[in-house]
Motif scaffolding. Structure first.
Motif, mmCIF file in Angstrom:
data_model
loop_
_atom_site.group_PDB
_atom_site.id
_atom_site.type_symbol
_atom_site.label_atom_id
_atom_site.label_comp_id
_atom_site.label_asym_id
_atom_site.label_seq_id
_atom_site.Cartn_x
_atom_site.Cartn_y
_atom_site.Cartn_z
ATOM 1 N N ARG A 161 -12.235 80.365 -27.629
ATOM 2 C CA ARG A 161 -13.451 79.551 -27.820
ATOM 3 C C ARG A 161 -13.127 78.229 -28.506
ATOM 4 N NH1 ARG A 161 -15.281 84.760 -28.990
ATOM 5 N NH2 ARG A 161 -15.075 84.416 -31.237
ATOM 6 N N ALA A 162 -12.232 78.263 -29.481
ATOM 7 C CA ALA A 162 -11.871 77.028 -30.189
ATOM 8 C C ALA A 162 -11.165 76.046 -29.263
ATOM 9 C CB ALA A 162 -10.985 77.363 -31.387
ATOM 10 N N LEU A 164 -1.842 84.501 -23.689
ATOM 11 C CA LEU A 164 -2.999 83.644 -23.469
ATOM 12 C C LEU A 164 -3.941 83.662 -24.663
ATOM 13 C CD1 LEU A 164 -3.846 84.731 -19.803
ATOM 14 C CD2 LEU A 164 -2.240 83.001 -20.583
ATOM 15 N N PRO A 165 -4.631 82.551 -24.915
ATOM 16 C CA PRO A 165 -5.640 82.559 -25.984
ATOM 17 C C PRO A 165 -6.801 83.473 -25.618
ATOM 18 C CG PRO A 165 -5.724 80.511 -24.724
ATOM 19 C CD PRO A 165 -4.508 81.242 -24.263
ATOM 20 N N PHE A 166 -7.381 84.107 -26.626
ATOM 21 C CA PHE A 166 -8.529 84.991 -26.403
ATOM 22 C C PHE A 166 -9.410 84.942 -27.650
ATOM 23 C CE2 PHE A 166 -5.485 87.512 -28.697
ATOM 24 C CZ PHE A 166 -6.243 88.303 -29.545
ATOM 25 N N GLY A 167 -10.595 85.486 -27.521
ATOM 26 C CA GLY A 167 -11.484 85.578 -28.668
ATOM 27 C C GLY A 167 -11.740 84.240 -29.340
ATOM 28 N N THR A 168 -11.565 84.199 -30.657
ATOM 29 C CA THR A 168 -11.824 82.985 -31.425
ATOM 30 C C THR A 168 -10.946 81.834 -30.958
ATOM 31 O OG1 THR A 168 -12.396 84.337 -33.351
ATOM 32 C CG2 THR A 168 -11.900 82.014 -33.753
ATOM 33 N N LEU A 183 -11.187 71.088 -25.849
ATOM 34 C CA LEU A 183 -11.051 70.410 -24.565
ATOM 35 C C LEU A 183 -12.361 69.738 -24.158
ATOM 36 C CD1 LEU A 183 -8.986 73.167 -22.715
ATOM 37 C CD2 LEU A 183 -8.133 70.942 -23.479
ATOM 38 N N HIS A 184 -13.473 70.404 -24.429
ATOM 39 C CA HIS A 184 -14.784 69.830 -24.101
ATOM 40 C C HIS A 184 -15.077 68.619 -24.989
ATOM 41 C CE1 HIS A 184 -18.973 69.587 -22.848
ATOM 42 N NE2 HIS A 184 -19.322 69.572 -24.131
#
Length: 380
Positions: free
Chosen positions: A85-86, A78-82, A91-92
């Motif tokens: 957030r990126a 899974l993505p984590f950290g930087t 997505l936003h």
């Protein structure tokens, strides 16, 4: 509905089913989340690449997040950290309303962040992800943990849904939607008598050596019969040597890997499509082969196996012929039966009609869109 298509690699020309979703789902209102990218973006889409080089801070916190994610999600990918957030910012900024993960293994990577952001996430199971990967207890556990985090799942065949259910992986909002084919591009042409075609990688799952031997045996008294292979892979050189050994080099042509248009043109004039799919030693299976759907759309008579979702497409004696996996003598006999039928055009017409009714990708994309819309609206 703004959709993020999550895929392992972008852009892969052979993944026509994924590329079709990127280009056309919800009128092409899509962005891409890719594990890796080769820099080729023929659709001009915003692309986020997940697998970036980690900085010093992320390297320091990697052990904590890897352990945490294995415990909570059954996977450490899974993505984590930087990276987390990126991706959240992407997505936003792109105003993504729904995520469609192509293959269950990609859903493992994006479902948790989708939940965190309140974005419905769906997973499309296609073959390896619901066959070979189920040999791994770790992945089975991760899939089971993932199911409540998904808004729904889609599979190209009922066979794959049954595979998943056999290891306790089920979802109340599950749909069978084949990948489909563009029936306007794949259409019957003037057929060359006794012409045969096999398309796919030269790997165990496709059993190309069985296909070659059976063709040679079935056409021993039909010297005008021809077989074309399109594809490459580890068994290609062995197949070429076998054709020489069997004295069939003049009747069998190996075209190596070719563009999709080349495949379409061959199917248009081919009378018989041969595919002896089997379950590989590592458990890998087909889902519902796109090549068979394309062959039916092109009015080919298919000779194949009772493997994975293939019997969901081919009706024995009506649109083609099926034998058990690894039944080489049965496959030889089936090729002979196909070549002996008196009204080949009628069978070809029935195959085309099934493709138009069940495998028109324009309709199937609409079916997928309806399933997503109804789920998001709370109607499913």
């Amino acid at each position: 509905m703004r959709t993020a298509i999550a895929t392992s690699d972008y852009h892969v020309s052979g993944e026509t089913f994924i590329n079709r979703h990127i280009a056309h789902l919800f009128g092409g209102d899509t962005v891409v989340i890719a594990g890796r990218t080769n820099g080729d973006d023929p659709y001009g889409k915003p692309v986020f690449t997940r697998r970036q080089k980690l900085g010093a801070v992320d390297l320091a916190i990697l052990p904590f997040h890897a352990t945490r994610n294995r415990l909570l999600h059954g996977t450490s990918r899974l993505p984590f950290g930087t990276g987390y957030r990126a991706l959240a910012e992407f997505l936003h900024a792109q105003k993504v309303e729904v995520i469609l993960a192509e293959f269950g293994t990609q859903a493992l990577a994006v479902a948790p962040i989708a939940n965190d952001l309140g974005i419905p996430c769906f997973s499309y199971f296609r073959g390896t992800d619901a066959s070979k990967h189920l040999r791994s207890r770790r992945i089975c556990r991760a899939y089971r943990l993932m199911m409540p985090r998904l808004a729904g799942i889609v599979s190209v065949s009922q066979f794959l849904l049954d595979n998943l259910a056999s290891v306790g992986v089920t979802h109340p909002n599950a749909h069978v939607i084949p990948s489909g084919v563009d029936v306007r591009r794949f259409a019957p042409g003037t057929k060359r008598p006794l012409s045969c075609l096999a398309v796919g990688r030269f790997v165990e799952k496709k059993a190309p050596l069985t296909t070659l031997r059976s063709f040679v045996e079935a056409t021993a008294q039909r010297p005008e019969a021809r077989l074309d292979f399109i594809g490459d892979g580890p068994l290609l050189s062995e197949a070429q040597s076998l054709a020489q050994e069997l004295g069939a080099a003049g009747r069998v042509t190996f075209h190596d890997a070719q563009p999709h248009d080349f495949v379409r043109d061959r199917l248009e004039t081919t009378q018989f499509f041969l595919q002896h799919s089997v379950t590989a030693a590592d458990g890998n299976t087909e889902g519902l082969p796109t090549a068979i759907q394309e062959a039916m759309a092109a009015g080919c008579i298919t000779v194949s196996t009772r493997h994975a979702g293939i019997p969901e497409a081919i009706e024995e004696g009506e649109t083609g012929f099926l034998v058990e996996e690894r039944d080489a003598s049965g496959f030889t006999a089936a090729i002979s039966r196909a070549m002996d039928i008196s009204d080949k055009p009628a069978m070809a017409t029935r195959a085309r009609a099934v493709a138009e009714t069940r495998f028109d990708n324009g309709r199937l994309i609409g079916t997928l869109e309806d399933a997503i819309r109804d789920t998001v609206a709370g109607r499913l």
